[in-house]
Motif scaffolding. Structure first.
Motif, PDB file in Angstrom:
ATOM      1  N   GLN B  71       0.864  -1.209   0.167  1.00  0.00           N
ATOM      2  CA  GLN B  71      -0.095   0.096  -0.032  1.00  0.00           C
ATOM      3  C   GLN B  71       0.730   1.218   0.011  1.00  0.00           C
ATOM      4  O   GLN B  71       0.611   2.299  -0.612  1.00  0.00           O
ATOM      5  CB  GLN B  71      -1.018  -0.090   1.275  1.00  0.00           C
ATOM      6  N   ALA B  73       3.797   1.571  -1.341  1.00  0.00           N
ATOM      7  CA  ALA B  73       4.367   1.814  -2.908  1.00  0.00           C
ATOM      8  C   ALA B  73       3.206   2.324  -3.551  1.00  0.00           C
ATOM      9  O   ALA B  73       3.294   3.205  -4.334  1.00  0.00           O
ATOM     10  CB  ALA B  73       4.767   0.329  -3.267  1.00  0.00           C
ATOM     11  N   ASN B  74       2.209   1.928  -3.369  1.00  0.00           N
ATOM     12  CA  ASN B  74       0.702   2.096  -4.134  1.00  0.00           C
ATOM     13  C   ASN B  74       0.457   3.759  -4.126  1.00  0.00           C
ATOM     14  O   ASN B  74      -0.001   4.236  -5.209  1.00  0.00           O
ATOM     15  CB  ASN B  74      -0.167   1.324  -3.937  1.00  0.00           C
ATOM     16  N   VAL B  75       0.628   4.132  -2.837  1.00  0.00           N
ATOM     17  CA  VAL B  75       0.144   5.776  -2.825  1.00  0.00           C
ATOM     18  C   VAL B  75       1.332   6.773  -2.919  1.00  0.00           C
ATOM     19  O   VAL B  75       1.038   8.054  -2.840  1.00  0.00           O
ATOM     20  CB  VAL B  75      -0.513   6.019  -1.185  1.00  0.00           C
ATOM     21  N   CYS B  76       2.371   6.145  -2.877  1.00  0.00           N
ATOM     22  CA  CYS B  76       3.655   6.871  -2.900  1.00  0.00           C
ATOM     23  C   CYS B  76       3.462   7.922  -4.470  1.00  0.00           C
ATOM     24  O   CYS B  76       3.538   7.263  -5.618  1.00  0.00           O
ATOM     25  CB  CYS B  76       4.911   6.272  -3.121  1.00  0.00           C
ATOM     26  N   PRO B  77       3.227   9.229  -4.388  1.00  0.00           N
ATOM     27  CA  PRO B  77       3.119  10.014  -5.420  1.00  0.00           C
ATOM     28  C   PRO B  77       4.426  10.117  -6.221  1.00  0.00           C
ATOM     29  O   PRO B  77       4.641  10.703  -7.498  1.00  0.00           O
ATOM     30  CB  PRO B  77       2.575  11.418  -4.971  1.00  0.00           C
ATOM     31  N   ALA B 110       2.923  10.202   2.883  1.00  0.00           N
ATOM     32  CA  ALA B 110       1.291   9.625   2.388  1.00  0.00           C
ATOM     33  C   ALA B 110       1.663   8.174   2.709  1.00  0.00           C
ATOM     34  O   ALA B 110       0.530   7.319   3.104  1.00  0.00           O
ATOM     35  CB  ALA B 110       1.222   9.671   0.821  1.00  0.00           C
TER      36      ALA B 110
END
Lengths: 350, 208
Positions: B71, B73-77, B110
Motif C-alpha cells: 500500500q 508503494a501504491n500511494v507514493c506520488p 502519504a
C-alpha cells in the motif's frame, strides 16, 4: 417431479416449506457472475497499480499537455479519465490515495480489507494488530460465514487463471489424457501451518510465494507500477503447472491455505448448495464429477462449496439450487444411495 | 457447548483416526520450509540494509510488522518506494525500500498514513513531522565531490529539503552534512551530478 425419484408426502411438505426461502436455480447466471466478478477484480488490481502512475503524473506534471509530452498519448488519456472521475468526488490527489494495496490487504475508498491469513501471520509473528487492520477482517469473515468459500469463485484472481487452465485442459483432453489426482486435504492445513512457521522464522514475504492470489497481486503490481518482473511469477507458474498436469483447480482444492481456512470458517455457512432429494436421480453423479472443488452435492456435502454454480448447470433434473442451508434433515431412506463411481476418488470429508 | 464438543470430536476424529491427514499435513508443512533455500541461489552483491520509507520502525521490528501488502508503494506520488524481490534475501521479500539514487523521498508522508500494520508509524507532513523522520544519513565523499575539487557545484544543497539545517555550504559550495538534522530522504543523492554519486545516503536506523 421426476418419474424415477422417490416420493414421500411428508418430506415433500417439508421441502416445500424450506424451498420457499430465497433461492438461485440458474447455474449459468452464477458461472457468468463468477467470471465477471473475478475479471473485475483483475481490472481493479491493474487500476490500483496504475493509480501510482496517476499520482506521480499528478504531482509531477499536473497538466494534460505536460503529461502527454512526458509519457505519451495513452497515458494522457488515462490521466484525464482518472482526473475527471476523481474530481467529481473531491480532491483527486487525496481521493486517489484512499485506494491502494493488493489482494493481501487492500483499501477501497478508505475502507480496509484484510486477508485472514495476513491477520494470522501477523498475530503469530508480531503479536500486535492495529484496529483498522483487525476491522478489515469483518468483510472476508462475513463473506465466509454467509457463503462459505465464495471468495474462491468470485474474488480470487488466481482462481480465474485456474478456471481458464481447466478450460484449456478440457479442450486438450480430446487428444491427450489429463489425470485428475486427489490427495488428502490435510495438505493445505499443512501448507498453512508451514507457511506461518516460515513467516515467523523469516518474514511475511514468504506468503508472496505460497498464496496464489498474493502472487498474482504482486506480479500485477510489479509489472504495472514498477515495470519489473516479480519473483512471485515463478510460483504462479508452479501453481499453473500443478493445475494443468495434476487436476482441475488442484491448487484451490489441495494447496491454497486461504481456501481451506475459509472453507473451515464457512462450513456452516448461511447460504449453500441445496438438493431436492425427491427429484435427484439415483444413477446420476454428474454434480460430483463436474465440481471443481470435489464437493458432492449428491451426498448433501457443502463444506468447501464455492457456490460457483457449475453443478446447477450440469444437473439433469434441476434438483440443485443455492439457498439458505437446509435445517431439516432428510431421512436416510429418502436420500439416494451413492452410485458406483466410474472414475475419480471416493468422497472425502474435511 | 454442544458446538464446541462437536468441534472437538471432529478434530479428534480428523487427527487421530486418519493417518492420511497427518501424512499429508506433514508433507504440506515441510514443503514451505524449503523456500528459504531460495537464498542459496547465486546472486549479485546483496545490500541488507535498505533505505526504508519514513516512519519505519527499527529494522527487525519493521520486517516483523510489514506484511508486504504494497500500500505504501501504491500511494507514493513520487514512485520512489519499490518492493523488494529476492535481492534482499527471503526476510526482506516484498518489503518496501527506497533506492535513493533512482529517486529520493519527498517526505509527503502519504505512506505513513496508509500502513495497515503500523510498520510505518504515522507522521504528518509538517516541519515537526519531517524532523521526526530518521531514514538514514547522507555522507559526502570528499575525494569525488566537484565542490571539494574546487569546482563550485552545490546541487545537493539545492535539493535538500532542510537547507541550512541538515546541510550547510562552505567555500566553493562544499556540502557539510549535519547528522542531527539530516533525515536521510536521499534527494541529495538523487540530484548529485557526479557519476558515481559523491553523496550517498546510508540507512542508520537501529537494528532492533
Amino acid at each position: 417431479m421426476h418419474p424415477y425419484a422417490s416420493s414421500d408426502p411428508g418430506i415433500l411438505k417439508q421441502e416445500h416449506l424450506v424451498n420457499a426461502a430465497l433461492q438461485i436455480r440458474s447455474g449459468r447466471l452464477l458461472v457468468f457472475l463468477s467470471i465477471l466478478s473475478r475479471l473485475t477484480v483483475v481490472v481493479l488490481l491493474c487500476a490500483l497499480a496504475l493509480l501510482t502512475e496517476y499520482l506521480n503524473l499528478k504531482i509531477a506534471y499536473n497538466h494534460p499537455r505536460l503529461v502527454e509530452l512526458s509519457s505519451g498519448k495513452a497515458m494522457r488519456m488515462f490521466y484525464e479519465a482518472a482526473d475527471t472521475v476523481f474530481s467529481k468526488f473531491g480532491d483527486p490527489m487525496q481521493l486517489a490515495q484512499t485506494n491502494g494495496g493488493m489482494t493481501w490487504s487492500i483499501r477501497l475508498m478508505g475502507v480496509p480489507f484484510t486477508d485472514p491469513i495476513a491477520a494470522l501471520s501477523v498475530l503469530a509473528k508480531d503479536h500486535r494488530m492495529k484496529l483498522g487492520f483487525a476491522l478489515g477482517l469483518t468483510a472476508p469473515l462475513a463473506l465466509a460465514l454467509l457463503f462459505g468459500r465464495a471468495f474462491c469463485a468470485y474474488i480470487c484472481p488466481a482462481s480465474l487463471l485456474f478456471y481458464f487452465i481447466s478450460r484449456i485442459r478440457r479442450w486438450l483432453s480430446r487428444w491427450f489424457y489429463f489425470p485428475e489426482l486427489s490427495i488428502h486435504r490435510g495438505f493445505s492445513w499443512g501448507v498453512l501451518a508451514g507457511g506461518i512457521g516460515v513467516a515467523v522464522w523469516t518474514g511475511h514475504g514468504i506468503w508472496t510465494l505460497i498464496l496464489p492470489y498474493f502472487a498474482v497481486g504482486q506480479t500485477v503490481f510489479h509489472g504495472i507500477a514498477m515495470g519489473t518482473l516479480s519473483i512471485a511469477l515463478g510460483s504462479i507458474l508452479l501453481f499453473a503447472c500443478l493445475d494443468f498436469f495434476f487436476g482441475r483447480q488442484f491448487t484451490c482444492r489441495y494447496v491454497c491455505p486461504t481456501g481451506r481456512l475459509l472453507g473451515f470458517v464457512g462450513q456452516k455457512s448461511l447460504f449453500s448448495i441445496r438438493r431436492n432429494a425427491q427429484e435427484c436421480l439415483t444413477s446420476c453423479n454428474s454434480c460430483a464429477e463436474v465440481c471443481p472443488m470435489k464437493v458432492s452435492p449428491k451426498l448433501d456435502q457443502s463444506v468447501d462449496c464455492s457456490v460457483c454454480g457449475e453443478c446447477l448447470v450440469i444437473c439433469p433434473t434441476q434438483c440443485l439450487s443455492i439457498g439458505i442451508r437446509k435445517v431439516v434433515s432428510i431421512p436416510s431412506h429418502v436420500a439416494s444411495p451413492i452410485p458406483e463411481r466410474i472414475h475419480g476418488s471416493p468422497p472425502q470429508s474435511l | 457447548m454442544s458446538i464446541f464438543a462437536e468441534f472437538l470430536e471432529k478434530l479428534r476424529s480428523t487427527l487421530i483416526n486418519r493417518s492420511a491427514f497427518l501424512r499429508t499435513f506433514l508433507i504440506g508443512a515441510v514443503l514451505p520450509c524449503f523456500l528459504p533455500l531460495l537464498e542459496r541461489l547465486p546472486q549479485g552483491a546483496r545490500l541488507r540494509r535498505f533505505l526504508r520509507p519514513p516512519g519505519a520502525l527499527a529494522e527487525k521490528k519493521f520486517v516483523d510488522a510489514c506484511i508486504g501488502c504494497g500500500q505504501c508503494a501504491n500511494v507514493c506520488p513520487n514512485k520512489c518506494i519499490s518492493l523488494c524481490g529476492l535481492e534482499g534475501g527471503i526476510e526482506n521479500l516484498a518489503t518496501p525500500k527506497i533506492s535513493a539514487r533512482a529517486k529520493g523521498c519527498i517526505l509527503c508522508m502519504a505512506c505513513t498514513q496508509v500502513c495497515p500494520t503500523g510498520a510505518l508509524q504515522k507522521l504528518e507532513p509538517t516541519p515537526e513531522g519531517i524532523a521526526a523522520v530518521k531514514m538514514g544519513t547522507a555522507m559526502v565523499s570528499e575525494d569525488v565531490c566537484y565542490s571539494f575539487a574546487g569546482r563550485t557545484c552545490g546541487v545537493c544543497y539545492r535539493a535538500c529539503p532542510l537547507p541550512g539545517k541538515a546541510m550547510t555550504l562552505g567555500i566553493f559550495e562544499q556540502p557539510h552534512v549535519h547528522e542531527e538534522y539530516c533525515v536521510g530522504c536521499g534527494l541529495c543523492e538523487q540530484a548529485c551530478i557526479h557519476m558515481p554519486q559523491a553523496i550517498r545516503v546510508f540507512s542508520n536506523r537501529s537494528i532492533s
